[in-house]
Motif scaffolding. Structure first.
Motif, mmCIF file in Angstrom:
data_model
loop_
_atom_site.group_PDB
_atom_site.id
_atom_site.type_symbol
_atom_site.label_atom_id
_atom_site.label_comp_id
_atom_site.label_asym_id
_atom_site.label_seq_id
_atom_site.Cartn_x
_atom_site.Cartn_y
_atom_site.Cartn_z
ATOM 1 N N ALA A 11 0.835 -1.195 0.000
ATOM 2 C CA ALA A 11 0.000 0.000 0.000
ATOM 3 C C ALA A 11 0.879 1.258 0.000
ATOM 4 C CB ALA A 11 -0.933 0.002 1.197
ATOM 5 N N HIS A 12 1.964 1.217 0.765
ATOM 6 C CA HIS A 12 2.873 2.362 0.816
ATOM 7 C C HIS A 12 3.545 2.588 -0.544
ATOM 8 C CE1 HIS A 12 5.641 5.258 2.467
ATOM 9 N NE2 HIS A 12 6.675 4.549 2.014
ATOM 10 N N GLN A 13 4.010 1.508 -1.178
ATOM 11 C CA GLN A 13 4.634 1.598 -2.494
ATOM 12 C C GLN A 13 3.637 2.128 -3.533
ATOM 13 O OE1 GLN A 13 7.780 1.111 -3.430
ATOM 14 N NE2 GLN A 13 8.441 0.619 -1.357
ATOM 15 N N GLU A 14 2.419 1.651 -3.450
ATOM 16 C CA GLU A 14 1.387 2.095 -4.377
ATOM 17 C C GLU A 14 1.108 3.583 -4.192
ATOM 18 O OE1 GLU A 14 -3.299 1.179 -5.239
ATOM 19 O OE2 GLU A 14 -2.034 -0.461 -4.511
ATOM 20 N N ASN A 15 1.067 4.037 -2.963
ATOM 21 C CA ASN A 15 0.832 5.449 -2.667
ATOM 22 C C ASN A 15 1.978 6.310 -3.213
ATOM 23 O OD1 ASN A 15 -0.444 7.680 -1.639
ATOM 24 N ND2 ASN A 15 0.420 7.448 0.414
ATOM 25 N N LEU A 16 3.220 5.866 -3.037
ATOM 26 C CA LEU A 16 4.373 6.596 -3.572
ATOM 27 C C LEU A 16 4.324 6.677 -5.090
ATOM 28 C CD1 LEU A 16 7.376 5.327 -1.391
ATOM 29 C CD2 LEU A 16 6.390 7.618 -1.449
ATOM 30 N N LEU A 17 3.971 5.575 -5.733
ATOM 31 C CA LEU A 17 3.875 5.560 -7.186
ATOM 32 C C LEU A 17 2.789 6.501 -7.686
ATOM 33 C CD1 LEU A 17 4.434 1.795 -8.007
ATOM 34 C CD2 LEU A 17 5.961 3.698 -8.494
ATOM 35 N N ARG A 18 1.675 6.563 -7.008
ATOM 36 C CA ARG A 18 0.595 7.479 -7.404
ATOM 37 C C ARG A 18 1.056 8.937 -7.322
ATOM 38 N NH1 ARG A 18 -4.503 4.917 -7.753
ATOM 39 N NH2 ARG A 18 -4.483 2.878 -6.751
ATOM 40 N N ILE A 21 3.430 9.654 -10.180
ATOM 41 C CA ILE A 21 2.689 9.772 -11.438
ATOM 42 C C ILE A 21 2.045 11.153 -11.528
ATOM 43 C CG2 ILE A 21 0.652 8.960 -12.689
ATOM 44 C CD1 ILE A 21 1.443 6.116 -11.811
ATOM 45 N N GLU A 22 1.494 11.660 -10.431
ATOM 46 C CA GLU A 22 0.886 12.990 -10.414
ATOM 47 C C GLU A 22 1.922 14.070 -10.724
ATOM 48 O OE1 GLU A 22 -1.069 13.620 -6.687
ATOM 49 O OE2 GLU A 22 -2.411 11.903 -6.956
ATOM 50 N N VAL A 23 3.110 13.945 -10.126
ATOM 51 C CA VAL A 23 4.172 14.920 -10.381
ATOM 52 C C VAL A 23 4.582 14.877 -11.853
ATOM 53 C CG1 VAL A 23 6.594 15.456 -9.893
ATOM 54 C CG2 VAL A 23 5.033 14.948 -8.021
ATOM 55 N N LEU A 24 4.742 13.687 -12.399
ATOM 56 C CA LEU A 24 5.120 13.556 -13.806
ATOM 57 C C LEU A 24 4.049 14.125 -14.736
ATOM 58 C CD1 LEU A 24 6.801 10.040 -13.856
ATOM 59 C CD2 LEU A 24 7.905 12.257 -14.111
ATOM 60 N N GLN A 25 2.793 13.932 -14.388
ATOM 61 C CA GLN A 25 1.715 14.486 -15.205
ATOM 62 C C GLN A 25 1.732 16.009 -15.178
ATOM 63 O OE1 GLN A 25 -1.674 12.443 -13.527
ATOM 64 N NE2 GLN A 25 -1.617 10.833 -15.118
ATOM 65 N N ARG A 26 2.024 16.607 -14.010
ATOM 66 C CA ARG A 26 2.120 18.072 -13.918
ATOM 67 C C ARG A 26 3.295 18.588 -14.749
ATOM 68 N NH1 ARG A 26 0.945 18.086 -7.816
ATOM 69 N NH2 ARG A 26 3.113 17.498 -7.816
#
Length: 153
Positions: A11-18, A21-26
Motif C-alpha cells: 500500500a505504501h509503495q502504491e501510494n508513492l507511485l501514485r 505519477i501525479e508529479v510527472l503528469q504536472r
C-alpha cells in the motif's frame, strides 16, 4: 486490527507511485506549453548539450584529419558503423568528413558551368564561377582586355 506487514508495504509503495505519477503528469503538462518556464529550461539545456556535442565532434574530426590523434590506435568494432559509411579500401581506412561522406570521392564529381559550359571539378566550381562572373583577382585584367580590344576595332 492491523494489516499484515507485506500488505502495508504494498500500500505504501502504491501510494508513492501514485504521487510520482501525479508529479510527472504536472511536469508533462508544463512541458507541453512552450511559454512555461519548464519548457524553456528544457529547450535551453537541450540546445547547450547539442552545441557541446557538435563542438566535440568537430574538434575530434579536425584532430583526426590533421594527424594530432592516431585513429589507427583506436579499437572499434566494424559492425557499430551504419551501412551507409563506406568501408576501407585495400586495408586503408576510408577518409570521411564530419558528415560521414567519403572525401576521396567528393573531388571526382564534375559540374557543368551554366555560363561558359565548361566541365569543372566540384571542388573548384566556386573559384571558377567567381572568375567566370568577372570577379576575383583577374577581373581588372579581363576588363582591360575587353576595353583594349574594343578600342582597336
Amino acid at each position: 486490527m492491523s494489516r499484515p506487514k507485506r500488505g502495508r508495504e504494498t500500500a505504501h509503495q502504491e501510494n508513492l507511485l501514485r504521487k510520482r505519477i501525479e508529479v510527472l503528469q504536472r511536469v508533462n503538462t508544463q512541458l507541453e506549453n512552450p511559454a512555461s518556464l519548464a519548457s524553456q529550461t528544457v529547450t535551453a539545456y537541450s540546445d547547450l548539450v547539442d552545441d557541446l556535442l557538435l563542438d566535440m565532434a568537430v574538434e575530434v574530426h579536425r584532430e583526426a584529419a590533421t594527424g594530432q590523434i592516431d585513429v589507427q590506435d583506436t579499437q572499434t568494432d566494424v559492425n557499430m558503423f551504419p551501412a551507409w559509411i563506406p568501408s576501407a579500401e585495400k586495408g586503408k581506412p576510408a577518409k570521411l568528413d564530419a558528415f560521414g561522406q567519403n572525401v576521396s570521392q567528393a573531388g571526382n564529381e564534375q559540374v557543368a558551368c551554366a555560363l561558359c559550359g565548361r566541365s569543372i571539378a566540384a571542388s573548384r566550381f566556386a573559384p571558377h564561377l567567381e572568375s567566370c562572373l568577372g570577379g576575383g583577382r583577374n577581373c581588372a585584367r579581363a576588363g582591360r582586355r575587353k576595353t583594349g580590344s574594343e578600342a582597336i576595332t
